[in-house]
Motif scaffolding. Structure first.
Motif, PDB file in Angstrom:
ATOM      1  N   ILE A   1       0.820  -1.305  -0.156  1.00 44.20           N
ATOM      2  CA  ILE A   1      -0.005   0.006  -0.067  1.00 44.20           C
ATOM      3  C   ILE A   1       0.986   1.171  -0.063  1.00 44.20           C
ATOM      4  O   ILE A   1       0.563   2.349  -0.707  1.00 44.20           O
ATOM      5  N   LEU A   2       1.879   1.210   0.949  1.00 47.41           N
ATOM      6  CA  LEU A   2       2.928   2.482   0.802  1.00 47.41           C
ATOM      7  C   LEU A   2       3.635   2.737  -0.666  1.00 47.41           C
ATOM      8  O   LEU A   2       3.826   3.780  -0.828  1.00 47.41           O
ATOM      9  N   GLU A   3       3.982   1.357  -1.111  1.00 53.44           N
ATOM     10  CA  GLU A   3       4.575   1.484  -2.250  1.00 53.44           C
ATOM     11  C   GLU A   3       3.528   2.100  -3.244  1.00 53.44           C
ATOM     12  O   GLU A   3       3.987   2.957  -4.348  1.00 53.44           O
ATOM     13  N   GLN A   4       2.333   1.803  -3.303  1.00 53.83           N
ATOM     14  CA  GLN A   4       1.586   2.217  -4.456  1.00 53.83           C
ATOM     15  C   GLN A   4       1.041   3.794  -4.299  1.00 53.83           C
ATOM     16  O   GLN A   4       1.090   4.500  -5.292  1.00 53.83           O
ATOM     17  N   LEU A   5       1.015   4.271  -2.790  1.00 57.12           N
ATOM     18  CA  LEU A   5       0.758   5.503  -2.558  1.00 57.12           C
ATOM     19  C   LEU A   5       2.088   6.222  -2.969  1.00 57.12           C
ATOM     20  O   LEU A   5       1.933   7.326  -3.576  1.00 57.12           O
ATOM     21  N   ASN A   6       3.176   5.869  -2.797  1.00 60.68           N
ATOM     22  CA  ASN A   6       4.375   6.492  -3.283  1.00 60.68           C
ATOM     23  C   ASN A   6       4.583   6.737  -4.883  1.00 60.68           C
ATOM     24  O   ASN A   6       4.515   7.895  -5.331  1.00 60.68           O
ATOM     25  N   LYS A   7       4.120   5.713  -5.492  1.00 60.82           N
ATOM     26  CA  LYS A   7       4.325   5.620  -7.013  1.00 60.82           C
ATOM     27  C   LYS A   7       3.054   6.505  -7.727  1.00 60.82           C
ATOM     28  O   LYS A   7       3.271   7.227  -8.671  1.00 60.82           O
ATOM     29  N   SER A   8       1.995   6.725  -6.909  1.00 57.96           N
ATOM     30  CA  SER A   8       0.879   7.465  -7.406  1.00 57.96           C
ATOM     31  C   SER A   8       1.101   9.004  -6.963  1.00 57.96           C
ATOM     32  O   SER A   8       0.298   9.841  -7.724  1.00 57.96           O
ATOM     33  N   GLY A   9       2.209   9.339  -6.429  1.00 54.73           N
ATOM     34  CA  GLY A   9       2.578  10.713  -5.759  1.00 54.73           C
ATOM     35  C   GLY A   9       1.284  11.275  -4.988  1.00 54.73           C
ATOM     36  O   GLY A   9       1.555  12.562  -4.611  1.00 54.73           O
ATOM     37  N   GLY A  10       0.661  10.408  -4.380  1.00 50.25           N
ATOM     38  CA  GLY A  10      -0.339  10.842  -3.489  1.00 50.25           C
ATOM     39  C   GLY A  10       0.510  11.123  -1.922  1.00 50.25           C
ATOM     40  O   GLY A  10       1.595  10.756  -1.799  1.00 50.25           O
TER      41      GLY A  10
END
Length: 53
Positions: A41-50
């Motif tokens: 989840i943290l990796e996805q948040l980071n990749k999304s720029g959120g």
């Protein structure tokens, strides 16, 4: 001051998934490990720029 233990635990969990800190964290707090799902989840948040949920 009451929130410091919670902050400490959170930082230990986060550092357990960072290379170089994982070994140190496992010595300090062997049971403080971020789950694979939480890491994902943290990796996805980071990749999304959120920056927040």
């Amino acid at each position: 001051m009451q929130k410091l233990p919670s902050l400490d635990e959170t930082l230990l969990m986060l550092s357990s998934s960072i290379g170089g800190f994982k070994e140190i964290t496992s010595v300090i707090a062997p049971n403080s490990e971020l789950s694979e799902q939480a890491t994902s989840i943290l990796e996805q948040l980071n990749k999304s720029g959120g920056s927040f949920f």
